[in-house]
Design a protein around this motif. Structure first.
Motif, PDB file in Angstrom:
ATOM      1  N   GLN A  64     -29.542  13.655  14.769  1.00 12.98           N
ATOM      2  CA  GLN A  64     -28.576  12.799  15.564  1.00 12.98           C
ATOM      3  C   GLN A  64     -27.247  13.543  15.884  1.00 12.98           C
ATOM      4  O   GLN A  64     -26.775  13.085  16.890  1.00 12.98           O
ATOM      5  N   ALA A  65     -26.900  14.576  15.304  1.00 11.93           N
ATOM      6  CA  ALA A  65     -25.890  15.338  15.575  1.00 11.93           C
ATOM      7  C   ALA A  65     -26.117  16.029  17.019  1.00 11.93           C
ATOM      8  O   ALA A  65     -25.254  16.179  17.874  1.00 11.93           O
ATOM      9  N   ALA A  66     -27.297  16.487  17.185  1.00  6.58           N
ATOM     10  CA  ALA A  66     -27.844  17.129  18.570  1.00  6.58           C
ATOM     11  C   ALA A  66     -27.921  16.116  19.580  1.00  6.58           C
ATOM     12  O   ALA A  66     -27.732  16.570  20.860  1.00  6.58           O
ATOM     13  N   ASP A  67     -28.157  14.707  19.379  1.00  2.00           N
ATOM     14  CA  ASP A  67     -28.111  13.799  20.596  1.00  2.00           C
ATOM     15  C   ASP A  67     -26.753  13.362  20.646  1.00  2.00           C
ATOM     16  O   ASP A  67     -26.764  12.778  21.849  1.00  2.00           O
ATOM     17  N   GLU A  68     -25.751  13.469  20.066  1.00  2.00           N
ATOM     18  CA  GLU A  68     -24.275  12.842  20.502  1.00  2.00           C
ATOM     19  C   GLU A  68     -23.854  14.071  21.431  1.00  2.00           C
ATOM     20  O   GLU A  68     -24.055  15.186  21.469  1.00  2.00           O
ATOM     21  N   PRO A  69     -23.118  13.374  22.326  1.00  2.00           N
ATOM     22  CA  PRO A  69     -22.405  14.229  23.266  1.00  2.00           C
ATOM     23  C   PRO A  69     -21.548  14.859  22.768  1.00  2.00           C
ATOM     24  O   PRO A  69     -20.908  14.656  21.828  1.00  2.00           O
ATOM     25  N   LEU A  70     -21.143  16.044  23.607  1.00  2.00           N
ATOM     26  CA  LEU A  70     -20.129  16.828  23.193  1.00  2.00           C
ATOM     27  C   LEU A  70     -18.860  16.351  23.418  1.00  2.00           C
ATOM     28  O   LEU A  70     -18.400  15.681  24.527  1.00  2.00           O
ATOM     29  N   PRO A  71     -17.763  16.759  22.953  1.00  2.00           N
ATOM     30  CA  PRO A  71     -16.325  16.184  23.242  1.00  2.00           C
ATOM     31  C   PRO A  71     -15.837  16.950  24.444  1.00  2.00           C
ATOM     32  O   PRO A  71     -16.230  18.060  24.763  1.00  2.00           O
ATOM     33  N   PRO A  72     -15.159  16.196  25.338  1.00  2.00           N
ATOM     34  CA  PRO A  72     -14.709  16.729  26.575  1.00  2.00           C
ATOM     35  C   PRO A  72     -13.750  17.941  26.196  1.00  2.00           C
ATOM     36  O   PRO A  72     -13.033  17.998  25.181  1.00  2.00           O
ATOM     37  N   GLN A  73     -13.765  19.168  26.898  1.00  2.00           N
ATOM     38  CA  GLN A  73     -13.222  20.087  26.692  1.00  2.00           C
ATOM     39  C   GLN A  73     -11.833  20.215  27.656  1.00  2.00           C
ATOM     40  O   GLN A  73     -11.796  19.935  28.628  1.00  2.00           O
ATOM     41  N   LEU A  74     -10.764  20.940  27.103  1.00  2.00           N
ATOM     42  CA  LEU A  74      -9.552  20.783  27.971  1.00  2.00           C
ATOM     43  C   LEU A  74      -9.767  21.848  28.986  1.00  2.00           C
ATOM     44  O   LEU A  74     -10.569  22.980  28.865  1.00  2.00           O
TER      45      LEU A  74
END
Length: 139
Positions: A124-134
């Motif tokens: 489930q953690a791998a399926d979540e999108p990464l947060p946008p980077q600054l």
């Protein structure tokens, strides 16, 4: 010393044999038939263990899932699950090898469930999108 112990034990046994039996009207059996008394005692013991078992089951489930979910799980217990738990309890209480088998199976099942939950959590953690980077973090 040993003579004295044997002598006092013999006296105690003799006193026990000399006691008069209770008169018939003084007995405290619920029924006059001894078989009926045993059946009533068995029913009382089974009812008591049923109540205690349900209370313990509900308490264990309530601690993790809440009282509504605990009540629902116990209400949806099938006959097969009940028979299986009865059989496992009988096997575990009748012999040491049975207790080892049932205990080992319980430990194996617990370890399997924990590993499965950990894998599911990782997927489930791998399926979540990464947060946008600054913009300044992109290098």
């Amino acid at each position: 010393m040993a003579k004295r112990i044997i002598k006092s034990a013999g006296k105690a046994i003799g006193r026990k044999h000399r006691r008069a039996a209770r008169p018939e009207e003084d007995k405290r059996d619920p029924s006059e038939d001894p078989v009926s008394s045993l059946i009533l005692a068995d029913a009382a013991i089974r009812a008591g263990t049923y109540i205690v078992r349900r209370t313990v089951e509900k308490g264990l489930l309530r601690g993790r899932y809440g009282s509504e979910a605990a009540r629902e799980v116990l209400a949806n217990k099938t006959l097969g699950q009940t028979v299986l738990s009865f059989g496992l309890a009988k096997l575990a209480t009748r012999s040491l090898p049975g207790a080892v088998i049932v205990g080992g199976g319980a430990v194996a099942k617990t370890l399997y469930d924990r590993r499965k939950a950990r894998r599911t959590k990782g997927e489930q953690a791998a399926d979540e999108p990464l947060p946008p980077q600054l913009p300044d973090e992109q290098s």
